[in-house]
Design a protein around this motif. Sequence first.
Motif, PDB file in Angstrom:
ATOM      1  N   PRO A  12       0.826  -1.209   0.000  1.00  0.00           N
ATOM      2  CA  PRO A  12       0.000   0.000   0.000  1.00  0.00           C
ATOM      3  C   PRO A  12       0.863   1.263   0.000  1.00  0.00           C
ATOM      4  N   ASN A  13       0.655   2.124  -0.995  1.00  0.00           N
ATOM      5  CA  ASN A  13       1.393   3.395  -1.148  1.00  0.00           C
ATOM      6  C   ASN A  13       2.885   3.244  -1.453  1.00  0.00           C
ATOM      7  N   ILE A  14       3.319   2.051  -1.809  1.00  0.00           N
ATOM      8  CA  ILE A  14       4.732   1.876  -2.184  1.00  0.00           C
ATOM      9  C   ILE A  14       4.777   1.209  -3.564  1.00  0.00           C
ATOM     10  N   SER A  65       4.534   6.957  -1.559  1.00  0.00           N
ATOM     11  CA  SER A  65       3.819   8.223  -1.763  1.00  0.00           C
ATOM     12  C   SER A  65       3.342   8.735  -0.416  1.00  0.00           C
ATOM     13  N   MET A  66       4.042   9.744   0.076  1.00  0.00           N
ATOM     14  CA  MET A  66       3.703  10.317   1.379  1.00  0.00           C
ATOM     15  C   MET A  66       3.594  11.854   1.312  1.00  0.00           C
ATOM     16  N   LYS A  71       3.288  11.861  -4.109  1.00  0.00           N
ATOM     17  CA  LYS A  71       1.896  11.538  -4.482  1.00  0.00           C
ATOM     18  C   LYS A  71       1.670  11.885  -5.950  1.00  0.00           C
ATOM     19  N   LYS A  72       2.291  12.969  -6.394  1.00  0.00           N
ATOM     20  CA  LYS A  72       2.190  13.382  -7.794  1.00  0.00           C
ATOM     21  C   LYS A  72       2.856  12.333  -8.691  1.00  0.00           C
ATOM     22  N   ASP A 144       1.954  -6.802   5.371  1.00  0.00           N
ATOM     23  CA  ASP A 144       1.622  -6.152   4.087  1.00  0.00           C
ATOM     24  C   ASP A 144       2.708  -5.196   3.613  1.00  0.00           C
ATOM     25  N   LEU A 145       3.507  -4.692   4.544  1.00  0.00           N
ATOM     26  CA  LEU A 145       4.509  -3.685   4.188  1.00  0.00           C
ATOM     27  C   LEU A 145       5.905  -4.276   3.984  1.00  0.00           C
ATOM     28  N   VAL A 146       6.007  -5.607   4.025  1.00  0.00           N
ATOM     29  CA  VAL A 146       7.301  -6.256   3.723  1.00  0.00           C
ATOM     30  C   VAL A 146       7.477  -6.204   2.209  1.00  0.00           C
TER      31      VAL A 146
END
Length: 290
Positions: A12-14, A65-66, A71-72, A144-146
């Motif tokens: 998520p977000n990576i 994306s932080m 994010k762009k 989930d973030l591994v």
Amino acid sequence: MFKIVEKEILAPNIFSMDILAPRVAASAKPGQFVIVIADETGERVPLTICDYDAEKGTVQIVVQSMGSSTKKMAVYEKGDSFKDFVGPLGVPSEFVNEDLEELKKKKILFVAGGVGTAPVYPQVKWLHERGVKVDVIMGAKTKDLVILEDKLRSVADNLYVATDDGSYGFHGLVTNYIEELVNNQGKEYDVCIAIGPMIMMKFVALTTKKLNIKTIVSLNPIMVDGTGMCGACRVTVGNETKFACVDGPEFDGHLVDFDEALKRQGQYKTEEVKKDHKHHENCVFNGGAK
Ligand code: NAD
Ligand code: FES
């Protein structure tokens, strides 16, 4: 323009992107980074290199994306292009210039934290390709973030995974795992290379100091020009002022003034939050359009 030839969501977000940048791919070395400018109005975003392929002419970057700029970048897809892709920047990892036979005698431990796993991979791969065996601890908040586990497993001698919530692998922080390996499992290390959030690197350095293990950290302070001119990335190492973009990003972890580095990074985060809110208001004002 620099074309995105591959894009993959890692967590998520990576996400990772392979960028066609033959000159960067041909000269990149472990430990170096790039600065990406998405478009005409884009900021300069420093990103660590996750992999490079001189034959294909591609460089892989991993982005979380932080802030408003990342994010762009996240909306760019395969086939789109970034305006600029500057690099490789910074000094390559110290071991690149060490005698290979001496290096093979060393017991090396990498500590990868969260998104910091991305820049650890090219270092471990480089050493693996030259017959140097290394252990790697990778930490993430939750399963989930591994990220990049299979890639790292293919080049590490031993890969140890830890999650803060215990949802996968060892239950605890990377620092707990270092102590577990050294104090309870009889592991010995001559050098530790830690890359991850600044707070993690601070506490890894404190832990390895107690255990008497030389430690290198890869600092990611605020960067603007990336050429040693603006002073934004100033850090204090052993009472000397250094610029992470040209003197680093790798430094002796036992000499870095982490409290100052964390304070400077925190000031920047406040500005990012303000900017992010403004960006959000603009999006709302424009009916959600970019
Ligand atoms: P995270 O917050 O999930 O932390 C990763 C791991 O670090 C945790 O699982 C834990 O094991 C360890 N850790 C965190 N805080 C700790 C503490 N106080 N003591 C001991 N161990 C601790 O990581 P994330 O959310 O992926 O991190 C994102 C950050 O990483 C961003 O701020 C980004 O700037 C930074 N980053 C740094 C580099 C670099 O080159 N140093 C590269 C990429 C990203
Ligand atoms: Fe400007 Fe390093 S980013 S001096």
